[in-house]
Design a protein around this motif. Structure first.
Motif, PDB file in Angstrom:
ATOM      1  N   UNK A 151       0.859  -1.185   0.000  1.00 33.47           N
ATOM      2  CA  UNK A 151       0.000   0.000   0.000  1.00 33.47           C
ATOM      3  C   UNK A 151       0.894   1.234   0.000  1.00 33.47           C
TER       4      UNK A 151
ATOM      5  N   UNK B 163       1.484   4.712   0.885  1.00 35.33           N
ATOM      6  CA  UNK B 163       0.888   5.691   1.807  1.00 35.33           C
ATOM      7  C   UNK B 163       1.232   7.117   1.400  1.00 35.33           C
TER       8      UNK B 163
ATOM      9  N   UNK C 242       6.500   6.540   1.458  1.00 38.41           N
ATOM     10  CA  UNK C 242       6.228   5.411   2.367  1.00 38.41           C
ATOM     11  C   UNK C 242       5.421   4.305   1.690  1.00 38.41           C
ATOM     12  N   UNK C 243       6.005   3.113   1.687  1.00 40.93           N
ATOM     13  CA  UNK C 243       5.349   1.906   1.174  1.00 40.93           C
ATOM     14  C   UNK C 243       5.030   1.004   2.361  1.00 40.93           C
ATOM     15  N   UNK C 244       3.739   0.683   2.509  1.00 42.46           N
ATOM     16  CA  UNK C 244       3.322  -0.149   3.634  1.00 42.46           C
ATOM     17  C   UNK C 244       3.232  -1.603   3.188  1.00 42.46           C
TER      18      UNK C 244
ATOM     19  N   UNK D 271       2.763  -4.254   5.513  1.00 41.20           N
ATOM     20  CA  UNK D 271       2.481  -4.944   6.767  1.00 41.20           C
ATOM     21  C   UNK D 271       1.633  -6.194   6.557  1.00 41.20           C
TER      22      UNK D 271
END
Lengths: 190, 190
Positions: free
Chosen positions: A13, A15, A19-21, A23
């Motif tokens: 994802x 963000x 920032x690449x999420x 998780x």
């Protein structure tokens, strides 16, 4: 590494531009089968480098590091961010600033587990500004050990960490190199 | 589990009547081959329990949890002790007091990764007073999921955690059960 690229496309994802999420499979929930593939890939890349120890940082580096260590048959050390009451001796330590968490922290390794004869492979989940990697390099040098290379799961190539490590002459193998996160789209190098 | 007992006898350090230091193979430096044996043992013990997810706490639980997840073919979630900027949604959380670190902390899991249809195996490195396990049970229940059991690498049976979990009716499988650390000697149950 195609399986990793595909996982990032499907479950990553974006963000922000920075920032690449991830998780869903790496930073919070972990996909063990993917970690096995990643560990096998790192082991294959560094199999002729005479690695005697793997060093990573808690917590997200541990899963790829342990799979690499299993394949190479060497111990894994994870640098600790918080001091434990059971780590009582003098520690090798370095300061690291996290841009994601906006905090400065100390990471530490017990000198009992690193010696001057060790050839160390650093494994981490992300390479962005390279602050964590530089802290681990500092600790390994304090022990008199040799940094044989770095294995990174996801590199954000548009941030400065990779370029700095290249300029210092370190071998860096990143399994996914993200060129850009602009407009919510993950673009890989190659 | 004999390989684990032997490793504890050889490399464990008794710091006091209450504290066993195993940072040579579990809590700081990790032995990947031993973690594989541990993961295979947990998988064998819980193979008929319909496990769909494994939950642990960062950082020392991750290695045994990931090996168990690899064998069972299910994802691993590690509860986080510190909030990350990339974990932005509402989190399921619980408070845990660490007797080793003398601090109270919040552990959290994203509700995106746990659903009411999940049957969860909790894996952790230590069971002492059981505060961490009780926090994970609380989080799993908040998600409406089922706790199918707990797999513990080292249980300090002379502290209260095991008895409380038994009285609550949970299945607990500990691979090493430490009866006493008196006089600097590790005594196992059985």
């Amino acid at each position: 590494m195609e399986a990793l690229h595909q996982k990032i496309r499907e479950q990553g994802i974006v963000l922000s531009d920075q920032v690449l999420k991830v998780d869903a499979f790496l930073n919070h929930q972990i996909d063990p089968a993917l970690m096995k593939l990643i560990g096998d890939e790192f082991a294959s890349l560094f199999k002729d480098s005479g690695i005697t120890k793997i060093v990573t940082i808690e917590a997200s580096g541990i899963a790829p590091a342990i799979m690499t260590g299993l394949n190479l048959g060497v111990p894994v050390i994870f640098a600790r961010k918080q001091q434990s009451l059971t780590l009582t001796e003098n520690l090798l330590s370095a300061t690291v600033y996290s841009f994601t968490k906006k905090t400065e922290s100390t990471v530490a390794i017990s000198p009992r587990h690193l010696t001057s004869s060790d050839r160390v492979l650093i494994i981490d989940d992300f390479l962005a500004n390279g602050k964590a990697s530089q802290a681990l390099i500092s600790i390994i040098k304090q022990a008199g050990a040799t940094v044989a290379g770095l294995g990174i799961v996801i590199e954000k190539s548009f941030q400065g960490g990779r370029a700095e490590l290249d300029s210092q002459g370190y071998r860096v193998e990143s399994l996914a190199r993200v060129q850009s996160l602009k407009d919510g789209v993950v673009t890989f190098i190659d």
